[in-house]
Design a protein around this motif. Sequence first.
Motif, PDB file in Angstrom:
ATOM      1  N   ALA A 116       0.837  -1.197   0.000  1.00 45.21           N
ATOM      2  CA  ALA A 116       0.000   0.000   0.000  1.00 45.21           C
ATOM      3  C   ALA A 116       0.877   1.253   0.000  1.00 45.21           C
ATOM      4  CB  ALA A 116      -0.923  -0.013   1.211  1.00 45.21           C
ATOM      5  N   ASP A 117       1.861   1.263   0.890  1.00 50.42           N
ATOM      6  CA  ASP A 117       2.794   2.373   1.004  1.00 50.42           C
ATOM      7  C   ASP A 117       3.558   2.566  -0.316  1.00 50.42           C
ATOM      8  OD1 ASP A 117       4.436   4.281   2.193  1.00 50.42           O
ATOM      9  OD2 ASP A 117       5.665   2.817   3.265  1.00 50.42           O
ATOM     10  N   PHE A 118       4.024   1.459  -0.870  1.00 50.01           N
ATOM     11  CA  PHE A 118       4.849   1.500  -2.088  1.00 50.01           C
ATOM     12  C   PHE A 118       4.054   2.034  -3.277  1.00 50.01           C
ATOM     13  CE2 PHE A 118       6.975  -1.009  -5.604  1.00 50.01           C
ATOM     14  CZ  PHE A 118       8.234  -0.452  -5.482  1.00 50.01           C
ATOM     15  N   THR A 119       2.852   1.499  -3.477  1.00 52.74           N
ATOM     16  CA  THR A 119       2.075   1.909  -4.658  1.00 52.74           C
ATOM     17  C   THR A 119       1.582   3.338  -4.525  1.00 52.74           C
ATOM     18  OG1 THR A 119       0.137   0.803  -3.710  1.00 52.74           O
ATOM     19  CG2 THR A 119       1.379  -0.415  -5.358  1.00 52.74           C
ATOM     20  N   ALA A 120       1.471   3.834  -3.285  1.00 54.98           N
ATOM     21  CA  ALA A 120       1.050   5.227  -3.097  1.00 54.98           C
ATOM     22  C   ALA A 120       2.233   6.191  -3.185  1.00 54.98           C
ATOM     23  CB  ALA A 120       0.361   5.385  -1.747  1.00 54.98           C
TER      24      ALA A 120
END
Length: 125
Positions: free
Chosen positions: A60-64
Amino acid sequence: MPVKGLGLYDDQNVFARILRGEIPSRRVFEDEWAIAFHDIAPQAPVHVLVIPRGRYVSLADFTAGASDAEIAGFWRAVGAVARQLELEAPGYRVLVNMGEHSGQEVPHLHAHVFGGRPLGVMLAK
Ligand code: AMP
């Protein structure tokens, strides 16, 4: 960026320490964007973890928050690792746990690469 249940990035998490070379790992791949190493408790004949070099708690953190180059670099590394391990012909599975319902344990994004035998159904019934 905080992710519910995972918190902010912890520089002392085990994969951060592996990235810095503070604790040993059996590395199979590294490039500008990612490193890959054998899982310490393999669940298949081949069980390798691919992690980005950047400080990302989860998918989630990475794709955001990651740049297009980081995202491309990470997924290309996943493909390169599978190719290097000669998993393309027999096939393999890539799995990313994200957050509480998935059981994610280590708060640094990692893709599991499984192979080396028929892997069965995707989820336990
Ligand atoms: P997850 O449940 O998706 O967070 O997966 C975490 C994985 O990290 C598990 O499969 C663990 O066996 C693995 N693991 C934990 N510590 C280490 C370590 N020091 N070296 C390699 N793999 C590890």
